[in-house]
Design an enzyme around this catalytic site. Sequence first.
Site, PDB file in Angstrom:
ATOM      1  N   ASP A 106      -4.024  57.659  82.979  1.00 36.22           N
ATOM      2  CA  ASP A 106      -3.949  58.939  82.294  1.00 36.22           C
ATOM      3  C   ASP A 106      -5.320  59.612  82.422  1.00 36.22           C
ATOM      4  OD1 ASP A 106      -3.009  60.995  80.616  1.00 36.22           O
ATOM      5  OD2 ASP A 106      -3.789  59.979  78.843  1.00 36.22           O
ATOM      6  N   ARG A 107      -5.407  60.905  82.102  1.00 38.09           N
ATOM      7  CA  ARG A 107      -6.702  61.581  82.217  1.00 38.09           C
ATOM      8  C   ARG A 107      -7.370  61.768  80.854  1.00 38.09           C
ATOM      9  NH1 ARG A 107      -7.721  67.777  83.769  1.00 38.09           N
ATOM     10  NH2 ARG A 107      -7.935  67.817  81.486  1.00 38.09           N
ATOM     11  N   ASP A 108      -6.874  62.716  80.052  1.00 36.35           N
ATOM     12  CA  ASP A 108      -7.523  63.032  78.776  1.00 36.35           C
ATOM     13  C   ASP A 108      -7.451  61.845  77.819  1.00 36.35           C
ATOM     14  OD1 ASP A 108      -8.019  65.693  79.630  1.00 36.35           O
ATOM     15  OD2 ASP A 108      -5.957  66.230  79.118  1.00 36.35           O
ATOM     16  N   THR A 150      -1.295  63.090  84.881  1.00 28.75           N
ATOM     17  CA  THR A 150      -1.669  63.786  83.654  1.00 28.75           C
ATOM     18  C   THR A 150      -0.733  64.944  83.343  1.00 28.75           C
ATOM     19  OG1 THR A 150      -3.466  65.042  82.591  1.00 28.75           O
ATOM     20  CG2 THR A 150      -3.358  65.143  84.989  1.00 28.75           C
ATOM     21  N   ASN A 151      -0.299  65.029  82.093  1.00 32.45           N
ATOM     22  CA  ASN A 151       0.473  66.182  81.614  1.00 32.45           C
ATOM     23  C   ASN A 151      -0.495  67.318  81.296  1.00 32.45           C
ATOM     24  OD1 ASN A 151       2.868  64.699  81.720  1.00 32.45           O
ATOM     25  ND2 ASN A 151       2.765  64.094  79.568  1.00 32.45           N
ATOM     26  N   GLN A 152      -0.231  68.500  81.829  1.00 27.73           N
ATOM     27  CA  GLN A 152      -1.113  69.649  81.611  1.00 27.73           C
ATOM     28  C   GLN A 152      -0.279  70.892  81.307  1.00 27.73           C
ATOM     29  OE1 GLN A 152      -4.431  69.618  81.382  1.00 27.73           O
ATOM     30  NE2 GLN A 152      -4.528  67.410  81.761  1.00 27.73           N
ATOM     31  N   ARG A 200       7.178  65.191  83.879  1.00 26.08           N
ATOM     32  CA  ARG A 200       6.282  65.072  82.731  1.00 26.08           C
ATOM     33  C   ARG A 200       6.434  63.691  82.103  1.00 26.08           C
ATOM     34  NH1 ARG A 200       3.388  68.048  78.997  1.00 26.08           N
ATOM     35  NH2 ARG A 200       3.427  67.171  76.896  1.00 26.08           N
ATOM     36  N   LYS A 201       5.299  63.000  81.909  1.00 30.73           N
ATOM     37  CA  LYS A 201       5.372  61.713  81.216  1.00 30.73           C
ATOM     38  C   LYS A 201       5.989  61.911  79.833  1.00 30.73           C
ATOM     39  CE  LYS A 201       0.972  61.132  81.611  1.00 30.73           C
ATOM     40  NZ  LYS A 201      -0.401  60.621  81.422  1.00 30.73           N
ATOM     41  N   ASP A 227      -3.537  56.283  76.766  1.00 30.58           N
ATOM     42  CA  ASP A 227      -3.925  56.227  75.356  1.00 30.58           C
ATOM     43  C   ASP A 227      -2.832  56.758  74.436  1.00 30.58           C
ATOM     44  OD1 ASP A 227      -4.100  58.917  76.038  1.00 30.58           O
ATOM     45  OD2 ASP A 227      -5.868  59.280  74.787  1.00 30.58           O
TER      46      ASP A 227
END
Length: 238
Positions: A106-108, A150-152, A200-201, A227
């Site tokens: 994941d990113r954020d 990543t979801n954005q 989308r996750k 996370d």
Amino acid sequence: NNPAFCTAVSNDFSYDDIFSRELEALGNEGDVLVALSTSGNSKNVINAIDYAKINNIKVIGFSGESENLMNGKCDIAIKIPSKNTPRVQEAYKLILHIGQWTLFLDRDGVINKRLPDNYVRSIEEFEFLGGVKEALFWFSQYFDRIFIVTNQQGIDKGIMDHEDLYLIHDYLLSEVEKSGGKIDQIYYCPHLSIEKSYYRKPNPGMAIMAKEDFPEIEFASSIMVGDSYSDIVFGNKL
């Protein structure tokens, strides 16, 4: 793997010092210490981590899922989701002896600091979490492929656009490369959560895209690090 050293330190100092004394002899500023403790509270491991932190050595810690002393001391704390000692230690063997394995991240909140109730919209707002670049260097030695998924949805909300995200991700990739690590590809989903998009996750669409781009990867030999609960579900769907 050095019985003579362990015996000498245990006799002359304390068994609690066997790892910290060895680190004192071999460790240098900028190194990365990989610490393993199923309980996360092993005194000899904790002492080594404390020495590392004082001497600017980054720490990646592996432990079981219970709350423990290691969690707050490591730059990167990886908790195996089990309280069963054999299962936790089997996971160590799996992770540390990886061959053709794939890592999804994941990113954020994993790569960079998450902005509460907001979106990272520019390079100025993007801040790597401590120890992440060093960890990615280490992971790059063991994983054949590393992807960010990543979801954005800030894009479809009109808060940012694709170009904003491209600039952020170009910066991310450049900084990781400068540190000796690698990210093979970044996949993102701009769709709103209410749309229930396949990409989308927690849905696996971004992993399917990775499989199409890199046909050699096997989901059975993949690990997802995130996370949030949606990251766990995403990983279970691989």
